[in-house]
Every structure is written in structure tokens, then in C-alpha cells.
Enzyme design. Structure first.
Site, PDB file in Angstrom:
ATOM      1  N   TYR A  65       0.824  -1.204   0.000  1.00  0.00           N
ATOM      2  CA  TYR A  65       0.000   0.000   0.000  1.00  0.00           C
ATOM      3  C   TYR A  65       0.867   1.267   0.000  1.00  0.00           C
ATOM      4  O   TYR A  65       0.942   2.014   0.983  1.00  0.00           O
ATOM      5  CB  TYR A  65      -0.938   0.018   1.203  1.00  0.00           C
ATOM      6  CG  TYR A  65      -2.183  -0.818   1.047  1.00  0.00           C
ATOM      7  CD1 TYR A  65      -2.458  -1.509  -0.122  1.00  0.00           C
ATOM      8  CD2 TYR A  65      -3.113  -0.914   2.087  1.00  0.00           C
ATOM      9  CE1 TYR A  65      -3.593  -2.282  -0.255  1.00  0.00           C
ATOM     10  CE2 TYR A  65      -4.270  -1.679   1.956  1.00  0.00           C
ATOM     11  CZ  TYR A  65      -4.492  -2.371   0.790  1.00  0.00           C
ATOM     12  OH  TYR A  65      -5.637  -3.131   0.655  1.00  0.00           O
ATOM     13  N   PRO A 194     -16.709   0.659   0.038  1.00  0.00           N
ATOM     14  CA  PRO A 194     -18.176   0.713   0.117  1.00  0.00           C
ATOM     15  C   PRO A 194     -18.746   2.062  -0.333  1.00  0.00           C
ATOM     16  O   PRO A 194     -19.940   2.154  -0.628  1.00  0.00           O
ATOM     17  CB  PRO A 194     -18.463   0.461   1.601  1.00  0.00           C
ATOM     18  CG  PRO A 194     -17.230   0.944   2.294  1.00  0.00           C
ATOM     19  CD  PRO A 194     -16.096   0.561   1.381  1.00  0.00           C
ATOM     20  N   LEU A 195     -17.881   3.079  -0.386  1.00  0.00           N
ATOM     21  CA  LEU A 195     -18.312   4.410  -0.825  1.00  0.00           C
ATOM     22  C   LEU A 195     -17.865   4.698  -2.257  1.00  0.00           C
ATOM     23  O   LEU A 195     -17.867   5.850  -2.694  1.00  0.00           O
ATOM     24  CB  LEU A 195     -17.749   5.481   0.114  1.00  0.00           C
ATOM     25  CG  LEU A 195     -18.145   5.331   1.592  1.00  0.00           C
ATOM     26  CD1 LEU A 195     -17.411   6.343   2.447  1.00  0.00           C
ATOM     27  CD2 LEU A 195     -19.652   5.476   1.753  1.00  0.00           C
ATOM     28  N   GLY A 196     -17.509   3.642  -2.987  1.00  0.00           N
ATOM     29  CA  GLY A 196     -17.062   3.844  -4.363  1.00  0.00           C
ATOM     30  C   GLY A 196     -15.831   4.728  -4.417  1.00  0.00           C
ATOM     31  O   GLY A 196     -15.710   5.596  -5.271  1.00  0.00           O
ATOM     32  N   GLY A 198     -15.112   7.052  -2.490  1.00  0.00           N
ATOM     33  CA  GLY A 198     -15.509   8.422  -2.187  1.00  0.00           C
ATOM     34  C   GLY A 198     -16.466   9.039  -3.190  1.00  0.00           C
ATOM     35  O   GLY A 198     -17.130  10.035  -2.894  1.00  0.00           O
ATOM     36  N   PHE A 199     -16.591   8.436  -4.365  1.00  0.00           N
ATOM     37  CA  PHE A 199     -17.432   9.019  -5.415  1.00  0.00           C
ATOM     38  C   PHE A 199     -18.900   9.057  -5.002  1.00  0.00           C
ATOM     39  O   PHE A 199     -19.607  10.041  -5.271  1.00  0.00           O
ATOM     40  CB  PHE A 199     -17.281   8.205  -6.707  1.00  0.00           C
ATOM     41  CG  PHE A 199     -17.982   8.804  -7.896  1.00  0.00           C
ATOM     42  CD1 PHE A 199     -17.368   9.801  -8.646  1.00  0.00           C
ATOM     43  CD2 PHE A 199     -19.252   8.373  -8.281  1.00  0.00           C
ATOM     44  CE1 PHE A 199     -18.012  10.361  -9.745  1.00  0.00           C
ATOM     45  CE2 PHE A 199     -19.896   8.923  -9.369  1.00  0.00           C
ATOM     46  CZ  PHE A 199     -19.272   9.921 -10.108  1.00  0.00           C
TER      47      PHE A 199
END
Length: 321
Positions: A65, A194-196, A198-199
Site C-alpha cells: 500500500y 463501500p463508498l465507491g 468516495g465518489f
């Protein structure tokens, strides 16, 4: 206050209680401007401290990462556990991850980031099972695998968790198959992005809103202006549902992913302590049948433009191995 939504991992880790929302650490180090330790530590500890007694927050790190695919994320965790020691120490015999953690944290669960095309899954899981017997780590996970591959791997050795992308703009048929198979086998699902990325929160209105050096600028859904504008319609529709429910789109998206199964654990990333806590509480939000039906109607009737990564197809990045 502590969060209320709790689940367990699967397989050999079915006795381990974890919060229904995990914490992804990728963006803390995979950037040209890594998060300062004091800020990162505050965000990590905030999530851990929000857990009830006896319940762990699942922290997702990796040996690659960083922009240079190095162990910066693990080194960050090592420094964190130097400041906040864990009672379980990592055995010196663990290879690269052991070296990066410097014995400050025991390696609980290991997963290969992708399915190695050069070996059968039976060979890979069999080798990992041998390392478990040696005491090098405790539990085996899988990542970016198909439902069939998960089933084959689980037949060799119980799989504790499988890591796949789960969100409203990546609900591919294979995603649904893995979710169904994992539930059948009692395997936990570590649902990343889970939030794409941030999109889906609505924070980005155009590609230029993404900071320079941010890894999302490499992904086709973010860098292609046509795809970006088209996919904003999905964000608008999800926002309408969230506003009707009286919650933020972020809280709705995390809660919806958590509602997909008892052992489905959304894993949003955060570099901010307050946001980490808000994310952890999101699974306490009840998703009604009406909410879920409305979200599924959007998913089933809306065509997202662009694939999940670089616009080069799943084989290029070894998805659904």
C-alpha cells in the site's frame, strides 16, 4: 458511546467478534503526501476505541500500500502498535510482513491480494494451511476471487474472510455470487470501497476535484470526464434516498453494504478521526426493505460507465480469479 453493530468472521475465525464496519488504511500511505503519524494514529485509535469490550475493529493493511508498492502501510501499523502495544506479538518467523511489523503486532489473517494464475487455488491455500500449522499466522483469507474459487479454496482449508469490492456502483453479477457463496459457507466478506472510493458520497463534482497525486486519478471512472458526468446521476439518485431517510449518503452507503449479510463488513478508508467514528456508527443505521428495494432498483436499472480500475478489463488486474 460505543457502536452496537457487531458480527463475526468466518471459518476458523468464527469466534472472533468484529465491528460491522472495518477501517481501510490504503489511502493513508498510497499517496504522494502520506498522512502524518499523529493524524493517522488518531484516526486508527478512534475506530478501535469505538468498539465494545471484546470486539475488535478490523484494520486492512498490505505489504504494497504505497506508490512504490512498498510496505509503508505495515510500517505505519508497526509504529502505531509501538505507541499502543498489542498483547499479541508477531512471531519473528513470519516473512516480509513479519519484518515490516517488527514483531509489534501478531499477523492474525493473511490473504493473497489476487489469485495467482500460475498455481491452482488448491496449491495456494494448501501452502497457506501449512504455514498456519507452523504457527506463522492464524487465519486464511482470500481476495478478488470468484465464487467458484472461494468454494474451492474453502474446501482445502476454512476461509475466514474474503475481500472484494462491494458498493452501489460495482454490484457486478460475480459480486453477488461471492456474497451468496460466502454466506452459504459462513465466510465473512471484507467489503472494500463501500463508498465507491468516495465518489458515491457526492464530494467530487468533476475530475479536477480529485487532488493531484491521488491514486483515484488513475481509475477510468474518475479520469474519464464523460464517464464521470454520466455516473453522477447514480450519486444523485442515492442522495435522494439518503435525504428522504434523513441521513448522509455516506451513512446510507455503508449501512446498505452492511445490511447485505450478517458477516458483510464494509471497509471504508479514512484519514480523519471524527470520520472514522462516524463510519463505524453507520452500520447502526437500520436499512428498511423500502430503502433496500429503492437502492436495488437503481442498481438494476442504471448502467455504470467504466470498469472498476484502469479501463483495461478484469484480466489485466486479475479480478475475479
Amino acid at each position: 458511546m460505543t457502536v452496537q453493530s457487531v458480527t463475526t468472521l468466518g471459518g476458523t475465525a468464527s469466534h472472533i467478534k468484529v465491528g460491522k464496519v472495518a477501517h481501510g488504511l490504503l489511502l493513508m500511505t498510497w499517496t504522494t503526501s502520506p498522512t502524518p503519524d499523529e493524524v493517522a494514529f488518531e484516526a486508527i485509535k478512534a475506530g478501535i476505541d469505538s468498539m465494545p469490550p471484546g470486539v475488535k475493529m478490523l484494520l486492512n493493511s498490505s505489504e504494497f500500500y504505497s506508490p512504490e508498492f512498498g510496505p509503508a502501510s505495515l510500517e505505519l501499523l508497526s509504529r502505531f502498535y509501538e505507541k499502543y502495544p498489542d498483547e499479541e506479538n508477531l512471531r519473528r518467523s513470519v516473512t516480509d510482513i513479519n519484518a515490516a511489523l517488527r514483531g509489534k503486532k501478531r499477523l492474525d489473517l493473511f490473504e493473497c491480494a489476487r489469485i495467482d494464475p500460475n498455481f491452482t487455488v488448491e496449491q495456494t491455500i494448501g501452502a497457506l494451511a501449512g504455514l498456519v500449522k507452523e504457527g506463522l499466522f492464524d487465519h486464511i483469507g482470500m481476495s478478488e476471487c470468484s465464487a467458484a474459487t472461494l468454494r474451492r479454496g474453502h474446501a482445502v482449508h476454512p476461509v475466514a474472510a474474503v475481500e472484494i469490492e462491494v458498493n452501489a456502483w460495482s454490484m457486478e453479477p460475480e459480486t453477488q455470487s461471492v456474497l451468496k457463496t460466502a454466506e452459504e459457507l459462513g465466510v465473512a466478506v471484507m467489503a472494500y470501497a463501500p463508498l465507491g472510493r468516495g465518489f458515491l458520497t457526492g464530494q467530487f463534482k468533476k475530475p479536477d476535484d480529485i487532488p493531484e497525486g491521488d491514486m483515484r486519478r488513475n481509475f477510468i471512472r474518475f479520469r474519464n470526464p464523460e464517464y464521470f458526468q454520466h455516473n453522477l446521476t447514480l450519486v444523485d439518485k442515492l442522495t435522494e434516498i439518503a435525504e428522504k431517510k434523513g441521513v448522509t449518503p455516506t451513512r446510507l452507503c455503508i449501512a446498505w453494504v452492511a445490511s447485505l449479510g450478517e458477516k458483510v463488513i464494509p471497509m471504508p478508508g479514512s484519514r480523519n478521526a471524527k470520520r472514522t467514528i462516524k463510519n463505524a456508527y453507520s452500520a447502526d443505521t437500520k436499512v428498511t426493505k423500502e430503502d433496500s428495494d429503492a437502492i436495488w432498483q437503481i442498481i438494476n436499472n442504471y448502467e455504470v460507465k467504466g470498469d472498476r480500475y484502469f479501463g483495461v478489463g478484469p484480466q489485466a488486474v486479475h479480478l475475479w480469479g
